[in-house]
Design an enzyme around this catalytic site. Structure first.
Site, PDB file in Angstrom:
ATOM      1  CG  ASP A 126      -1.766   1.181   1.399  1.00 14.98           C
ATOM      2  OD1 ASP A 126      -2.676   1.345   0.569  1.00 14.98           O
ATOM      3  OD2 ASP A 126      -1.547   1.962   2.348  1.00 14.98           O
TER       4      ASP A 126
ATOM      5  CD  GLU B 190      -2.164   2.244  -3.465  1.00 17.65           C
ATOM      6  OE1 GLU B 190      -3.356   2.459  -3.759  1.00 17.65           O
ATOM      7  OE2 GLU B 190      -1.750   2.238  -2.298  1.00 17.65           O
TER       8      GLU B 190
END
Length: 661
Positions: A317, A353
């Site tokens: 993330d 990401e």
């Protein structure tokens, strides 16, 4: 196990056959004690840790076994006289609610960690090791995906055990899913603003202990149940990738709660010249991964998931944060170098990401070799093409794997992770049912969630619609999924989209632990037909795409050739590229393997001339149809109906055996 010196053990608690080591890094405290608890959460003993070299604190306590509760008690020069801290490196943690009878949070901690033995019978089961070009990622939430499944026993719904129940496994196998990407399963805490509104962080992107499986997904022992889930999925040929959050912690920003790092080591977080927390994550704080103790802690956590749980990889993330040194991002940062040099971590699948909200936070394509990356441009441009007015030039590069960011010569070590929908944003059903976000239930006056969704309700806002609008929505769903699964790269599916699940227009359902997020399993006939169609489409994809993707690398004896054509068969010119118009793309791997894509975004049917070099074709997909049925085409042209696409492959004697009809 024999006694080990403190320099040979990691952070947190480490069990041996003779007792347990406790070790923390902390330059900011005066005293540090570990307090042991019995099964009722009552303190039974206190032991002081001694400060060692490099601000490491350590104690070895003989006679301690597994499942012993503990918490740390510290004093600092500026803080309260004594303060409870949770072990951020714990392998199992439990929240002690203030409402627990007889529990006093003044004299007892809110969170207790437990010593953990990782012995487990893996029954000889090995990781599936699916090749990247054959990987079908499916993103699911452990609780949300199974909580409403009536085919599961009630006590298993929403748990690790429910996700590997035979009924769930049969669904994944039938769907052709090769890899589950689990939304965060590490222990989390709720943000203070959610607690004030009696909401909870359902998604889990607010970690409190990176290496501890969340107890909310288990009936008794989250460690054993999580391992059993992974072992069972592996036994059925399904990989497990964890969505991990190492860019911030649940300690929020200035004035936020204190769980561990804020007190232990102030250098854990990036701060500005005034000593205020930098917020490159949108969550109040940003970890300084260039700080050696923090880097060591993250690597230790990652290795634990691989070695102790046998996970197949990670999706990071806000991964730009991991490459930062203050405001600067580098693909040669200490974190990436450490991963590359680690024999355990360099051998698993790594997905970034590639952004955060800090300066120069968007780093798509900039991550090092060995890292695949989530491709938001793929999502935005394909949605814009089918649902709005994006020109051919917007989507053509993404059909071929977004090679400006992910050159084919770097495949399979670095692919684009293609997706139409992710956990954040609209589901597939909502993308064709809502023009605007409807996030009022989140308690932020509908201001949260991204305003740019590239969605189109096809004429009516909401799920209720006429039969004609429902039909058009179904066709657009098929267009988007076909564009996803037959573009070059690794396809990422939102598990909820296999069920046509709607979040009622909520595009930021992170705090909705209810049927907004619990995937619908009671399918209507229309929803059931779409799931069957999508399952068949995935199988069709697996029959042809791996060969094409390998040919595109240029590493085969006959590299693929690509032709961009108008419906009349002439090459595309500058004017064609700048318009949203019907077009075709021919990818020729060899005389037996080719894909011919025919796109018609217009509201009237279009005939496409077929190349004379291949006189016979088989229609693999026609999105104007709600069922897949391969058919041979013997004429020199092919009709593509309005707002739909067709994919053709060369017809041969073996065509029937490799297609699912």
């Amino acid at each position: 196990m024999s006694f080990m010196q403190h320099t040979d053990i990691g952070f947190g608690s480490t069990l041996t056959s003779e007792g347990c080591h406790f070790r923390l890094h902390s330059p900011d405290i005066i005293t540090l004690e570990v307090v042991l608890f019995d099964k009722e959460g009552i303190p039974t003993a206190r032991h002081s840790l001694e400060r060692q070299e490099s601000n490491s604190w350590h104690v070895f306590i003989r006679g301690i076994g597994e499942n012993t509760g503990y918490a740390f008690l510290v004093t600092t020069a500026t803080g309260p006289s004594a303060q409870w801290l949770l072990d951020p490196h714990a392998h199992r943690v439990q929240h002690q609610p203030a409402s627990h009878p007889g529990y006093d949070l003044v004299t007892n901690p809110e969170w207790i960690a437990y010593t953990t033995c990782h012995d487990f019978d893996w029954q000889g089961c090995e990781r599936p090791a699916i090749a990247p070009e054959k990987t079908i990622l499916c993103e699911v939430h452990v609780k949300g995906y199974t909580k409403a499944n009536p085919d599961l026993p009630a006590n298993l719904r929403g748990t690790y055990s429910g996700l590997c129940h035979p009924a769930t496994l049969a669904h994944f196998r039938q769907s052709g899913i090769t890899c589950l990407q689990l939304m965060p399963i590490a222990a989390k805490a709720d943000e203070t603003h959610l607690s004030a509104k009696s909401l909870t962080n359902f998604w889990g992107y607010n970690p409190i202990a990176w290496s501890a499986p969340d107890e909310r997904f288990a009936s008794t022992d989250p460690v054993r149940e999580c391992k059993t889930m992974i072992r069972t999925l592996h036994a059925h040929g399904i990989e497990v990738i964890l969505d991990v959050v190492y860019n911030h912690t649940a300690e929020e920003g200035d004035g936020g709660p204190v769980f561990h790092f804020k007190t232990l080591d102030s250098h854990s977080y990036l701060k500005d010249e005034l000593g205020q927390f930098k917020n490159y994550t949108g969550c109040g704080n940003t970890l300084d991964v260039s700080h050696p103790p923090m880097l060591q802690a993250i690597l230790q956590s990652l290795r634990s998931w691989v070695l102790n749980y046998q996970v197949d990889g990670f999706r990071f993330d806000l991964a730009t944060t991991l490459g930062r040194r203050q405001s600067h991002f580098s693909s040669e940062s200490a974190f990436f170098t450490a991963i590359h040099n680690d024999p355990v971590l360099s051998s698993v699948k790594l997905i970034a990401e590639p952004w955060d909200i800090g300066p120069d936070g968007y780093q798509s394509g900039a991550f090092p070799a060995g890292w695949h990356e989530c491709n938001d441009q793929f999502r935005d441009n394909w949605r814009s093409f089918w649902l709005h007015n994006a020109p051919v030039s917007a989507v053509a590069p993404h059909l071929l794997g977004s090679q400006a960011q992910f050159p084919a010569q770097h495949w399979p070590q670095k692919y684009s992770i293609n997706y139409i929908c992710y956990h954040d944003g609209f589901t597939l059903q909502d993308s064709v049912s809502f023009n605007d976000r409807h996030n009022h239930a989140n308690g932020e006056n509908n201001r949260d969630g991204h305003p740019d969704n590239r969605s189109n309700n096809q004429g009516t806002e909401g799920l209720a619609a006429t039969a004609a609008i429902q039909k058009r929505r179904g066709k657009q769903k098929r267009n988007l999924m076909t564009s996803l699964l037959f573009s070059l790269g690794i396809p990422h599916l939102l598990g909820a989209d296999l069920h046509s699940h709607s979040q009622h227009g909520n595009n930021n359902a992170y705090c909705q632990d209810n049927d907004t997020s619990w995937v619908n399993w009671a399918l209507s006939s229309e929803e059931y037909n779409f799931r069957s169609w999508l399952q068949s489409l995935i199988q069709q994809r697996q029959t042809v795409m791996p060969v094409i993707m390998k040919a595109m690398t240029g590493k085969t004896s006959a590299p693929a050739t690509i032709s961009w054509l108008t419906p009349t068969g002439t090459p595309m010119d500058d004017q064609n590229w700048a318009m949203r118009q019907p077009y075709s793309c021919l990818i020729q791997a060899d005389e037996n393997n080719a894909l011919f894509y025919l796109f018609n975004p217009d509201d009237y049917p279009v005939r496409f001339c077929l190349p004379s070099s291949l006189h016979s074709w088989t229609c693999l997909v026609d999105t104007a149809e709600d069922q897949l049925a391969a058919r041979n085409i013997h004429q020199s042209d092919c009709l593509v109906r309005p707002v739909s696409m067709v994919i053709l492959i060369p017809a041969s004697e073996n065509t029937g055996s490799r297609l699912i009809s």
